[in-house]
Every structure is written in structure tokens, then in C-alpha cells.
Enzyme design. Structure first.
Site, mmCIF file in Angstrom:
data_model
loop_
_atom_site.group_PDB
_atom_site.id
_atom_site.type_symbol
_atom_site.label_atom_id
_atom_site.label_comp_id
_atom_site.label_asym_id
_atom_site.label_seq_id
_atom_site.Cartn_x
_atom_site.Cartn_y
_atom_site.Cartn_z
ATOM 1 N N LYS A 54 49.097 38.686 46.573
ATOM 2 C CA LYS A 54 48.637 39.194 47.875
ATOM 3 C C LYS A 54 47.836 40.472 47.680
ATOM 4 O O LYS A 54 46.788 40.667 48.297
ATOM 5 C CB LYS A 54 49.837 39.455 48.799
ATOM 6 C CG LYS A 54 50.458 38.164 49.345
ATOM 7 C CD LYS A 54 51.804 38.415 50.026
ATOM 8 C CE LYS A 54 52.429 37.076 50.425
ATOM 9 N NZ LYS A 54 53.802 37.223 50.945
ATOM 10 N N GLN A 98 58.194 41.724 51.989
ATOM 11 C CA GLN A 98 58.371 40.438 51.297
ATOM 12 C C GLN A 98 59.821 39.957 51.436
ATOM 13 O O GLN A 98 60.760 40.684 51.103
ATOM 14 C CB GLN A 98 57.988 40.589 49.810
ATOM 15 C CG GLN A 98 58.031 39.302 49.024
ATOM 16 C CD GLN A 98 56.981 38.278 49.475
ATOM 17 O OE1 GLN A 98 55.832 38.620 49.752
ATOM 18 N NE2 GLN A 98 57.383 37.017 49.578
ATOM 19 N N ASP A 121 52.598 39.399 59.436
ATOM 20 C CA ASP A 121 53.349 38.162 59.194
ATOM 21 C C ASP A 121 53.620 37.426 60.509
ATOM 22 O O ASP A 121 54.006 36.252 60.492
ATOM 23 C CB ASP A 121 54.703 38.493 58.526
ATOM 24 C CG ASP A 121 54.727 38.114 57.058
ATOM 25 O OD1 ASP A 121 53.883 37.287 56.647
ATOM 26 O OD2 ASP A 121 55.592 38.629 56.320
#
Ligand code: NDP
Length: 293
Positions: A54, A98, A121
């Protein structure tokens, strides 16, 4: 029939080029450099790879990337303090924690601590609620990528029978909401669904997000249907070396489906590209400019 293979890697690469061009335009016209902060807690090797990928993709697109690596013993209080700092940092437009988190940390509390405008997200209840009632907001990356892949085969999903197998908050539920937004007729299956093979055989599109390698068999697929495989499972490969496998029995399903995504090289690359797009969208919303993405 042998299915058309939906090349997620190539489709994601095209999207990343579009994103990089948009980032250049925003820098030139608005002096805006979108910034993504990723928080990684502990030393889960799979998470480490995801975070590295990422961060690299963020930099490659011309955006600002910061990675905050915290020990597995970090307290929830310290993590929330870091999120609070990032919420008020004007150079950071997207914040991603994460998952999974260590068991002593309440993942829901962490998700809810992220400023919704920076929640790239799309997991914050405010963004989930906006999606559910059809308002604009940040939408989870994997479901967004799934829709983009499906639309390469069916530019309009209106009226099509779509089956989503899995009802998690991060994949199944938001994916079902996005399919509804596209006017598909949506069925959501889960572990209590009766006769899933028969339900699946009625679907024009099958989205498998279960987390069980090869669960969806070729005989479950309606001839010509489109199959989007979200699953990422580690299974023993040649010589006992682990390899990635999807939730769909690919070699069987490929013989029946009209189109299918491979694992790896299907949904995974789209997730990262959609994260970059969400970061640009978040940055533009925060500073109040429009974006082509
Ligand atoms: P979860 O474990 O949170 O959810 C799995 C879902 O599958 C649950 O709703 C569960 O039902 C359902 N399920 C489990 N067993 C069955 C069964 N036998 N029949 C029908 N439904 C079943 O997983 P996630 O949604 O987080 O992830 C799903 C998969 O997608 C995983 O392999 C994950 O690694 C992958 N993934 C891939 C991403 C990518 O970028 N490609 C990103 C995110 C996830 P119930 O609710 O009843 O328990």
C-alpha cells in the site's frame, strides 16, 4: 465453455495511471498532495506485506505516504492517541489501520476513532450508514474493486441476479449495498444459508467472500455466469510451499463461467487501487475541490 479471465492486475494498473494523472493535476491546480497514513500493529507477516504494498503504491501515484509501525504490545490508549494526532494533521487525508488487530485492542473502537472524512477504508459507522441510505461517502475498497471488475463484463448490472456469499462488514455487506445501488437483484448468503449450491446456480453474478479455499465448486455456477472471487487463502502448494487460493474452485468454475477473476491477480490489486482513489477523494472533499475520480 472456457471463461474469459478478468485481469484485475491490468485493470488496476489502468486505474492507478488515472489516479497518478489526477494527483498531478491536483498538485498543479490546487497545490494539493493527498496523504495516506497507515498504522500497523504487531508483526503479522501478511499484514506487513499488505502495508508495504500500500505504501509503495501510494508513493508511486505521487502521493504522500507514512507508515506508523507499533509494537504488538501497544495499548489501545496509545493507538487512539496516534489516531487523534493523525485526525488533526492537515497533511494526512486518509487513515488506515491494518486489520487484524491484537486481541487486547477493540477494533470497533479504533474504527470509530478515525475521523469519518479520513476513513479511506470506509468502515466507520457514519460511512457505512451513508452507503446504506444511498448518500455519498467513503466506500470500502474491496467491494468497490469487485463492482469495477464486474462492470468490465456487464457495464450495466441493473436487473441482474447477484449473489454475495459472505456478510462481513468489510466485504459482503458493503458489496451487497453497492450492487443494490447498481440496481442488481441481490441475494446475500452466509453460513446459515440452506442449499447454497442451488442458490448459486440461479445467479448471473457470484461474488465469493467466505475465506474458505475452493468452497464454491464448478457445479454451483450457472453456465455463462460471472464469478468474482474475493477470497485470499493460504494453502499448501507444490513442495509444501504455501500458495494463495481463492474461495472458488477456479479450474472447475472456469469451465462453466462466462467470466472469472483469478487469485492472485483479480480482486487483490483492485483493492489497493481503490484505496488510492479513496485517498484522493478524501483529500478533495476535505479541501473542497472536485475530482475526476
Ligand atoms: P469473514 O470471516 O469476516 O466473513 C466470512 C463470511 O463468510 C461470513 O459472513 C460467514 O457467514 C460466511 N461463511 C463462512 N462459511 C460459510 C459457508 N460454509 N457457507 C456460506 N457462507 C459462509 O471474512 P471477510 O469478509 O473479511 O473475508 C472473506 C474473504 O475475502 C477472506 O478470504 C479474506 O482473506 C478475503 N479478503 C480479500 C480481500 C482482497 O483484497 N482481495 C480484502 C478483504 C478480504 P456468517 O456471517 O454466517 O458467519
Amino acid at each position: 465453455m472456457t471463461a474469459c479471465i478478468i485481469d484485475g492486475k491490468a485493470i488496476a494498473a489502468e486505474l492507478r495511471i488515472k489516479i497518478a494523472l489526477e494527483v498531478r493535476r491536483l498538485a498543479a491546480e490546487h497545490r494539493l498532495v493527498p496523504g495516506l497514513a497507515v498504522i500497523l500493529i504487531g508483526d503479522n507477516p501478511a499484514s506487513e506485506i499488505y502495508v508495504r504494498n500500500k505504501a509503495r503504491a501510494t508513493r508511486d501515484a505521487g502521493m504522500q505516504s507514512s507508515v506508523h509501525r507499533l509494537s504488538g504490545a501497544t495499548t489501545q490508549r496509545d493507538l487512539l492517541a496516534l489516531i487523534s494526532d493523525l485526525n488533526s494533521n492537515a497533511a494526512v487525508h486518509g487513515i488506515l489501520v491494518q486489520l487484524p488487530l491484537p486481541p487486547h485492542i477493540d477494533a470497533q473502537a479504533v474504527i470509530e476513532a478515525i475521523e469519518p472524512a479520513k476513513d479511506v477504508d470506509g468502515f466507520h459507522p457514519l460511512n457505512a450508514g451513508r452507503l446504506a441510505i444511498g448518500l455519498p461517502g467513503l466506500v470500502p475498497c474491496t467491494p468497490l474493486g469487485c463492482i469495477m471488475l464486474a462492470k468490465t463484463i456487464h457495464p450495466s448490472l441493473a436487473g441482474r441476479d447477484a449473489l454475495v456469499i459472505g456478510r462481513s462488514n468489510i466485504v459482503g455487506k458493503p458489496l451487497a449495498q453497492l450492487l443494490l445501488r447498481e440496481n442488481a437483484t441481490v441475494t446475500i448468503a452466509h453460513s446459515k444459508t440452506k442449499d447454497l449450491p442451488a442458490v448459486s446456480r440461479r445467479a448471473d453474478l457470484v461474488f465469493a467472500a467466505v475465506g474458505q479455499a475452493h468452497m464454491v465448486r464448478g457445479a454451483w455456477i450457472k453456465p455463462g455466469a460471472t464469478v468474482i472471487d474475493v477470497g485470499i487463502n493460504r494453502v499448501p502448494g507444490a513442495g509444501g510451499k504455501p500458495r494463495l487460493a481463492g474461495d472458488v474452485a477456479y479450474s472447475e468454475a472456469r469451465e462453466v463461467a462466462g467470466a472469472i477473476t483469478p487469485v492472485p491477480g483479480g480482486v487483490g490489486p483492485m483493492t489497493i487501487a481503490c484505496l488510492l482513489a479513496n485517498t484522493v477523494r478524501a483529500a478533495c472533499t476535505i479541501i473542497g475541490v472536485s475530482t475526476t475520480l
